[in-house]
Scaffold this motif. Structure first.
Motif, PDB file in Angstrom:
ATOM      1  N   PHE A   1       5.193  37.618   1.513  1.00 16.36           N
ATOM      2  CA  PHE A   1       4.320  36.484   1.228  1.00 16.36           C
ATOM      3  C   PHE A   1       4.828  35.730   0.009  1.00 16.36           C
ATOM      4  CE2 PHE A   1       0.523  34.073   0.583  1.00 16.36           C
ATOM      5  CZ  PHE A   1       0.214  34.157  -0.771  1.00 16.36           C
ATOM      6  N   LEU A   2       4.856  34.411   0.080  1.00 21.92           N
ATOM      7  CA  LEU A   2       5.213  33.595  -1.081  1.00 21.92           C
ATOM      8  C   LEU A   2       3.988  32.914  -1.666  1.00 21.92           C
ATOM      9  CD1 LEU A   2       8.495  31.818   0.099  1.00 21.92           C
ATOM     10  CD2 LEU A   2       8.274  33.782  -1.420  1.00 21.92           C
ATOM     11  N   VAL A   3       3.265  32.145  -0.816  1.00 17.38           N
ATOM     12  CA  VAL A   3       2.203  31.298  -1.345  1.00 17.38           C
ATOM     13  C   VAL A   3       1.229  30.938  -0.240  1.00 17.38           C
ATOM     14  CG1 VAL A   3       3.494  29.171  -0.933  1.00 17.38           C
ATOM     15  CG2 VAL A   3       1.815  29.238  -2.792  1.00 17.38           C
ATOM     16  N   SER A   4      -0.031  30.774  -0.619  1.00 19.03           N
ATOM     17  CA  SER A   4      -1.031  30.238   0.309  1.00 19.03           C
ATOM     18  C   SER A   4      -1.623  28.963  -0.288  1.00 19.03           C
ATOM     19  CB  SER A   4      -2.123  31.266   0.605  1.00 19.03           C
ATOM     20  OG  SER A   4      -2.753  31.681  -0.590  1.00 19.03           O
ATOM     21  N   PHE A   5      -2.086  28.084   0.592  1.00 18.70           N
ATOM     22  CA  PHE A   5      -2.485  26.740   0.179  1.00 18.70           C
ATOM     23  C   PHE A   5      -3.723  26.356   0.956  1.00 18.70           C
ATOM     24  CE2 PHE A   5      -0.955  22.920  -1.944  1.00 18.70           C
ATOM     25  CZ  PHE A   5      -1.460  21.860  -1.216  1.00 18.70           C
TER      26      PHE A   5
ATOM     27  N   ILE B   1      -2.859  25.428  -4.420  1.00 20.33           N
ATOM     28  CA  ILE B   1      -2.411  26.793  -4.224  1.00 20.33           C
ATOM     29  C   ILE B   1      -3.596  27.726  -4.422  1.00 20.33           C
ATOM     30  CG2 ILE B   1      -1.009  28.643  -5.221  1.00 20.33           C
ATOM     31  CD1 ILE B   1       1.126  26.540  -5.848  1.00 20.33           C
ATOM     32  N   SER B   2      -3.817  28.613  -3.441  1.00 25.09           N
ATOM     33  CA  SER B   2      -4.906  29.568  -3.562  1.00 25.09           C
ATOM     34  C   SER B   2      -4.402  30.933  -4.025  1.00 25.09           C
ATOM     35  CB  SER B   2      -5.671  29.694  -2.246  1.00 25.09           C
ATOM     36  OG  SER B   2      -4.809  29.776  -1.148  1.00 25.09           O
ATOM     37  N   GLU B   3      -3.175  31.253  -3.711  1.00 27.80           N
ATOM     38  CA  GLU B   3      -2.586  32.487  -4.214  1.00 27.80           C
ATOM     39  C   GLU B   3      -1.067  32.367  -4.159  1.00 27.80           C
ATOM     40  OE1 GLU B   3      -3.978  36.029  -2.245  1.00 27.80           O
ATOM     41  OE2 GLU B   3      -2.813  37.360  -3.544  1.00 27.80           O
ATOM     42  N   LYS B   4      -0.387  32.992  -5.085  1.00 27.11           N
ATOM     43  CA  LYS B   4       1.068  33.036  -5.033  1.00 27.11           C
ATOM     44  C   LYS B   4       1.542  34.416  -5.435  1.00 27.11           C
ATOM     45  CE  LYS B   4       1.451  30.948  -9.613  1.00 27.11           C
ATOM     46  NZ  LYS B   4       1.988  29.800 -10.400  1.00 27.11           N
ATOM     47  N   SER B   5       2.707  34.787  -4.918  1.00 24.53           N
ATOM     48  CA  SER B   5       3.256  36.094  -5.218  1.00 24.53           C
ATOM     49  C   SER B   5       4.129  36.010  -6.462  1.00 24.53           C
ATOM     50  CB  SER B   5       4.069  36.608  -4.033  1.00 24.53           C
ATOM     51  OG  SER B   5       5.270  35.882  -3.921  1.00 24.53           O
TER      52      SER B   5
END
Lengths: 114, 113
Positions: free
Chosen positions: A45-49, A54-58
């Motif tokens: 996982f890199l990133v969620s949007f 951005i809601s979360e990033k690794s």
């Protein structure tokens, strides 16, 4: 059937160059993701949007990475100064109105950094 | 930290066999589990999604089960065919708000004619 598309399918770049990977998610989806898969390794996982942020990033997603949804349809991943270790397959995914919905993946962009 | 493990790493079977692929995860606080298929050098095709409240899902010759409390899922493929040859990946949806997927390394399946 709607699908996620990604361009280019293969990108070759020199170390230190900037690359932009493009994705067109399924049109009524609200959640967007980038993942990568280094050859022979697990998908990461890199990133969620969501909701234009951005809601979360690794831990992988450092200052060299950024994401944008510039025009309401495209979703881009930018790597500012590529490193050899950025060579991987990059997958974009989207999911529907509820984040627990199935994530649908694009065909991927193979990035080769020389 | 969630870890996903798949066994076996590779499997070679004659056509027509029924087979079981295994996936285990360390943290039972998941929202769902997805099974994917990946052909060599290609993308990720979603096969089945099981919500955490469900026990199994079926699609054609595929059946996936989930035992959340023990941290296990199995993918059952009935009457295997050479076209089933691919890598099968298991991914769990993280219990956080953003449902990122955490992946196993996959089982590489070869179905021989």
């Amino acid at each position: 059937e709607p699908e996620v598309t990604q361009t280019p399918s293969h990108q070759v770049t020199q170390m230190g160059q900037e690359v932009i990977l493009r994705c067109v998610p399924i049109s009524n989806h609200l959640y967007f993701y980038w993942y990568r898969q280094i050859l022979g390794q697990k998908v990461e996982f890199l990133v969620s949007f969501y909701n234009n942020e951005i809601s979360e990033k690794s831990e992988i997603f450092d200052d060299q990475f950024s994401v944008e949804r510039p025009d309401g349809s495209n979703f881009t991943l930018k790597i500012r100064s590529t490193k050899l270790e950025d060579s991987a397959m990059y997958f974009c995914a989207s999911s529907g109105r509820v984040s627990t919905d199935t994530q649908y993946f694009g065909p991927g962009t193979r990035l080769t950094v020389l | 930290k969630q870890e996903v493990t798949q066994i076996p790493a590779a499997l070679s079977v004659p056509e027509g066999e029924n087979l079981v692929l295994n996936c285990s995860f360390t943290d039972s606080a998941i929202y769902n589990l997805q099974w994917f298929r990946q052909d060599p050098g290609k993308g990720l095709t979603s096969l089945l999604l099981i919500q955490s409240s469900q026990r199994e899902q079926t699609s054609g010759r595929l059946n996936a089960s989930l035992d959340k409390s023990s941290g296990r899922s199995t993918l059952y493929i009935a009457a295997s065919q050479p076209g089933d040859s691919a890598t099968y990946l298991c991914a769990v949806s993280d219990a956080g708000n953003n449902r990122k997927l955490i992946w196993g390394l996959g089982t590489s399946l070869a179905v021989n004619p």
